[in-house]
Motif scaffolding. Structure first.
Motif, mmCIF file in Angstrom:
data_model
loop_
_atom_site.group_PDB
_atom_site.id
_atom_site.type_symbol
_atom_site.label_atom_id
_atom_site.label_comp_id
_atom_site.label_asym_id
_atom_site.label_seq_id
_atom_site.Cartn_x
_atom_site.Cartn_y
_atom_site.Cartn_z
ATOM 1 N N ARG A 140 9.303 1.964 -6.333
ATOM 2 C CA ARG A 140 9.763 0.603 -6.633
ATOM 3 C C ARG A 140 10.003 -0.243 -5.396
ATOM 4 O O ARG A 140 9.873 -1.459 -5.439
ATOM 5 C CB ARG A 140 11.031 0.658 -7.486
ATOM 6 C CG ARG A 140 10.774 1.171 -8.865
ATOM 7 C CD ARG A 140 12.032 1.212 -9.676
ATOM 8 N NE ARG A 140 11.751 1.717 -11.019
ATOM 9 C CZ ARG A 140 12.671 1.930 -11.918
ATOM 10 N NH1 ARG A 140 13.934 1.681 -11.655
ATOM 11 N NH2 ARG A 140 12.327 2.394 -13.109
ATOM 12 N N THR A 141 10.413 0.381 -4.296
ATOM 13 C CA THR A 141 10.624 -0.367 -3.050
ATOM 14 C C THR A 141 9.885 0.336 -1.911
ATOM 15 O O THR A 141 9.700 1.550 -1.955
ATOM 16 C CB THR A 141 12.120 -0.469 -2.673
ATOM 17 O OG1 THR A 141 12.596 0.820 -2.287
ATOM 18 C CG2 THR A 141 12.965 -1.032 -3.826
ATOM 19 N N PRO A 142 9.493 -0.415 -0.898
ATOM 20 C CA PRO A 142 8.801 0.209 0.238
ATOM 21 C C PRO A 142 9.635 1.298 0.922
ATOM 22 O O PRO A 142 9.098 2.348 1.273
ATOM 23 C CB PRO A 142 8.527 -0.958 1.183
ATOM 24 C CG PRO A 142 8.455 -2.152 0.280
ATOM 25 C CD PRO A 142 9.472 -1.887 -0.795
ATOM 26 N N ALA A 143 10.913 1.061 1.114
ATOM 27 C CA ALA A 143 11.755 2.055 1.797
ATOM 28 C C ALA A 143 11.848 3.344 0.988
ATOM 29 O O ALA A 143 11.743 4.445 1.540
ATOM 30 C CB ALA A 143 13.151 1.486 2.046
ATOM 31 N N GLN A 144 12.029 3.224 -0.310
ATOM 32 C CA GLN A 144 12.105 4.417 -1.161
ATOM 33 C C GLN A 144 10.762 5.128 -1.222
ATOM 34 O O GLN A 144 10.702 6.356 -1.234
ATOM 35 C CB GLN A 144 12.565 4.048 -2.573
ATOM 36 C CG GLN A 144 14.009 3.635 -2.650
ATOM 37 C CD GLN A 144 14.398 3.183 -4.050
ATOM 38 O OE1 GLN A 144 13.573 2.705 -4.826
ATOM 39 N NE2 GLN A 144 15.674 3.332 -4.376
ATOM 40 N N ALA A 145 9.683 4.362 -1.260
ATOM 41 C CA ALA A 145 8.339 4.948 -1.291
ATOM 42 C C ALA A 145 8.093 5.751 -0.019
ATOM 43 O O ALA A 145 7.581 6.878 -0.064
ATOM 44 C CB ALA A 145 7.286 3.854 -1.453
ATOM 45 N N ARG A 146 8.472 5.188 1.124
ATOM 46 C CA ARG A 146 8.314 5.893 2.399
ATOM 47 C C ARG A 146 9.133 7.182 2.394
ATOM 48 O O ARG A 146 8.642 8.243 2.778
ATOM 49 C CB ARG A 146 8.748 5.006 3.560
ATOM 50 C CG ARG A 146 8.618 5.696 4.901
ATOM 51 C CD ARG A 146 9.189 4.821 6.031
ATOM 52 N NE ARG A 146 8.966 5.423 7.320
ATOM 53 C CZ ARG A 146 9.691 6.415 7.837
ATOM 54 N NH1 ARG A 146 10.686 6.932 7.156
ATOM 55 N NH2 ARG A 146 9.414 6.892 9.037
ATOM 56 N N ALA B 191 0.842 -1.205 0.000
ATOM 57 C CA ALA B 191 0.000 0.000 0.000
ATOM 58 C C ALA B 191 0.870 1.246 0.000
ATOM 59 O O ALA B 191 0.532 2.254 -0.628
ATOM 60 C CB ALA B 191 -0.931 -0.012 1.210
ATOM 61 N N LEU B 192 1.990 1.193 0.682
ATOM 62 C CA LEU B 192 2.929 2.311 0.725
ATOM 63 C C LEU B 192 3.457 2.632 -0.668
ATOM 64 O O LEU B 192 3.496 3.787 -1.088
ATOM 65 C CB LEU B 192 4.082 1.955 1.676
ATOM 66 C CG LEU B 192 5.165 2.977 1.901
ATOM 67 C CD1 LEU B 192 4.586 4.230 2.557
ATOM 68 C CD2 LEU B 192 6.252 2.381 2.790
ATOM 69 N N GLN B 193 3.841 1.608 -1.406
ATOM 70 C CA GLN B 193 4.326 1.802 -2.775
ATOM 71 C C GLN B 193 3.224 2.323 -3.688
ATOM 72 O O GLN B 193 3.461 3.196 -4.516
ATOM 73 C CB GLN B 193 4.887 0.486 -3.326
ATOM 74 C CG GLN B 193 6.198 0.073 -2.691
ATOM 75 C CD GLN B 193 6.599 -1.314 -3.125
ATOM 76 O OE1 GLN B 193 6.100 -2.298 -2.587
ATOM 77 N NE2 GLN B 193 7.477 -1.383 -4.101
ATOM 78 N N LYS B 194 2.024 1.790 -3.521
ATOM 79 C CA LYS B 194 0.903 2.258 -4.338
ATOM 80 C C LYS B 194 0.589 3.720 -4.047
ATOM 81 O O LYS B 194 0.261 4.485 -4.954
ATOM 82 C CB LYS B 194 -0.325 1.380 -4.107
ATOM 83 C CG LYS B 194 -0.178 -0.019 -4.698
ATOM 84 C CD LYS B 194 -1.376 -0.886 -4.359
ATOM 85 C CE LYS B 194 -1.184 -2.305 -4.860
ATOM 86 N NZ LYS B 194 -2.302 -3.183 -4.473
ATOM 87 N N ALA B 195 0.687 4.116 -2.782
ATOM 88 C CA ALA B 195 0.435 5.514 -2.418
ATOM 89 C C ALA B 195 1.478 6.424 -3.052
ATOM 90 O O ALA B 195 1.138 7.471 -3.612
ATOM 91 C CB ALA B 195 0.438 5.674 -0.899
#
Length: 153
Positions: free
Chosen positions: A81-87, A13-17
């Motif tokens: 592309r990754t959860p950490a980068q998305a955050r 969901a984090l990446q989608k956001a």
């Protein structure tokens, strides 16, 4: 065999956001270059407070402002592309928008310091965007951590 790209079902969901926020910024950047959607399009300036172009008839824009929206959006799409980068995109990007809001409050909108340019509507939109992006980044990353941490007895 694994593929290099992940399907949207594999994204958190984090990446989608982050992807959705990035897509909206790309769209806003494009819309800023479309006459009719941008009022006073003929007065669209490269940068500075003298650009009288108004996206949706409300938000002051310039070529620089539109390009920043495009680049910020592309960054969101790439960092999703990754959860950490998305955050990081959501939280750091939100912080940047909070700083931009403060900047817009402190400068004289009719001075050379207003090089982006911003108006009062932009300022309050920047606050809402900043707070919303930070909230998304923090809420969705904490949900992700909680969902992946197994409980043991």
């Amino acid at each position: 065999m694994t593929t290099a790209s992940r399907s949207s079902a594999d994204r958190t969901a984090l990446q989608k956001a982050a992807q959705a926020v990035g897509a909206v910024f790309v769209l806003v950047g494009i819309l800023g270059f479309i006459p009719g959607i941008t009022a006073n399009y003929s007065s669209l300036g490269m940068a500075g407070h003298d650009s009288a172009a108004l996206l949706l008839g409300v938000f002051q824009v310039s070529v620089l402002h539109n390009i920043v929206h495009l680049l910020f959006g592309v960054a969101g799409l790439l960092l999703a592309r990754t959860p950490a980068q998305a955050r990081n995109y959501l939280v750091v990007g939100g912080a940047i928008y909070i700083v931009l809001w403060l900047y817009g409050l402190l400068i004289d909108h009719n001075s050379a310091a207003n090089f982006v340019p911003v108006n009062t509507a932009d300022n309050w939109l920047h606050l809402v965007l900043g707070l919303g992006m930070i909230a998304l980044g923090l809420a969705l990353s904490s949900n992700r951590r909680g969902a992946t941490t197994p409980r043991t007895r």
